[in-house]
Write a protein that holds these residues in place. Structure first.
Motif, PDB file in Angstrom:
ATOM      1  N   ASN A 106       1.281  -7.393  63.355  1.00 57.17           N
ATOM      2  CA  ASN A 106       1.197  -6.106  63.406  1.00 57.17           C
ATOM      3  C   ASN A 106       2.018  -6.103  64.606  1.00 57.17           C
ATOM      4  OD1 ASN A 106       0.804  -3.833  63.671  1.00 57.17           O
ATOM      5  ND2 ASN A 106      -1.197  -3.807  64.374  1.00 57.17           N
ATOM      6  N   ARG A 109       5.622  -7.455  65.000  1.00 54.50           N
ATOM      7  CA  ARG A 109       6.889  -6.228  64.388  1.00 54.50           C
ATOM      8  C   ARG A 109       6.519  -5.211  64.077  1.00 54.50           C
ATOM      9  NH1 ARG A 109      10.368  -9.611  60.941  1.00 54.50           N
ATOM     10  NH2 ARG A 109      10.947  -7.449  61.374  1.00 54.50           N
ATOM     11  N   TRP A 111       4.154  -2.939  63.469  1.00 51.32           N
ATOM     12  CA  TRP A 111       3.885  -2.368  62.354  1.00 51.32           C
ATOM     13  C   TRP A 111       3.108  -0.452  62.603  1.00 51.32           C
ATOM     14  CZ3 TRP A 111       4.973  -2.077  57.185  1.00 51.32           C
ATOM     15  CH2 TRP A 111       4.315  -1.587  56.089  1.00 51.32           C
ATOM     16  N   GLN A 115       4.450   2.552  61.031  1.00 54.51           N
ATOM     17  CA  GLN A 115       3.517   3.915  60.634  1.00 54.51           C
ATOM     18  C   GLN A 115       3.441   5.350  60.889  1.00 54.51           C
ATOM     19  OE1 GLN A 115      -0.006   1.200  60.679  1.00 54.51           O
ATOM     20  NE2 GLN A 115      -0.465   1.531  58.929  1.00 54.51           N
TER      21      GLN A 115
END
Length: 306
Positions: A106, A109, A111, A115
């Motif tokens: 997470n 990369r 994440w 989001q």
């Protein structure tokens, strides 16, 4: 003689059912409705009331209902000659490694960032991944499994522990080599056992030793972390963020600053949860072993604290 289950914060029905399924001759009493203290030989514990075990005159064995035993060792009223066992379950290791890998990837990369950018309808292709060198504090069964899996993903990994180790496939540091270890890493995972030496190990002095922008994942125990020092380190930019699954007080109070801190992700102590179906056979075996004066399995070293 029988077993007492003392777990104020957990439902015990599945534990009772699993014990009976293996040996329906075992007498089971459950806290707080324990009346025949003299009939108890073995206790199963999770966050028991301190001093409560002094009520059992014939106690022979204390069993943790999880992999950790710090909640037991914190009770100084438990006699030093009373053996303590813990749960060893490959599923615990499997779940823990998967959770930490999720957290590592997470961050690697970005994440969470993407989001948030989706909610903002923001298209930003810059810096889609952050190179990571993962440092694992505590390279026992859990730490060793995590390191092997991180290496299989092609990530750089180093380990840190209490004592020297040889023949490892990764760089390893111990004792007073903490600074050398931290110089290598920009993502720290805490899997240390909780002992008097490691309590508040993650504190202001520790964070000041870290490389600027280091990310922290704590899945060990909440008492490893000095919580106010983490907030300060994040606000000052010493750390870039944190994923926390364990806390000094659980459940985490509704007014705790961790809930709303933009650089902290919180999960409710679910990184690795004990499976009674795997745990109870170990406990029943030790129940019979203690009655038959046979060696115990998964007994801890009281001096080392794990």
């Amino acid at each position: 003689m029988g077993i007492a289950i003392i777990s104020p914060s957990r439902s015990t029905e599945i534990w009772e059912k699993e014990i009976i399924g293996i040996d329906n001759q075992i007498d089971i009493q459950v806290y707080p409705d324990i009346e025949r203290f003299e009939d108890v030989t073995v206790v199963l514990l999770w966050n028991h009331p301190k001093g409560y075990l002094t009520k059992f005159p014939n106690l022979k064995l204390v069993c943790s209902m999880g992999a950790g035993v710090d909640h037991i060792l914190a009770d100084e009223t438990i006699p030093e000659n009373l053996p303590i066992t813990r749960i060893v379950d490959p599923k615990l290791t499997f779940s823990m490694s998967n959770f930490v890998i999720m957290g590592v990837l997470n961050y690697h990369r970005q994440w969470t960032r993407y989001q948030m950018q989706q909610l903002e309808r923001k298209w930003d292709m810059s810096k889609p991944e952050i190179p990571v060198h993962v440092g694992v504090l505590g390279v026992g069964e859990l730490g060793g499994d995590l390191i092997n899996k991180l290496q299989a993903l092609g990530l750089e990994v180093s380990g840190y522990g209490n004592s020297p180790k040889n023949g490892l496939s990764y760089s390893y540091y111990y004792g007073d080599q903490l600074q050398d270890f931290l110089n290598q890493c920009n993502l720290i995972v805490c899997l240390l056992p909780l002992t008097s030496h490691t309590t508040k190990f993650l504190n202001k002095a520790f964070f000041q030793k870290c490389k600027a922008g280091t990310y922290l994942i704590n899945v060990a125990r909440g008492k490893h972390l000095e919580e106010k020092d983490l907030v300060e380190a994040l606000d000052k930019g010493l750390l870039s963020g944190a994923l926390l699954d364990v806390f000094s007080e659980e459940p985490l109070p509704e007014d705790h600053p961790f809930w709303s801190h933009e650089k902290i992700q919180v999960t409710p102590h679910i990184a690795s949860v004990t499976n009674p179906k795997a745990a109870v056979p170990q406990i029943v075996k030790n129940y019979h072993n203690i009655l038959n004066q046979q060696p115990l399995i998964n007994q801890i070293d009281r001096k080392r604290g794990y």
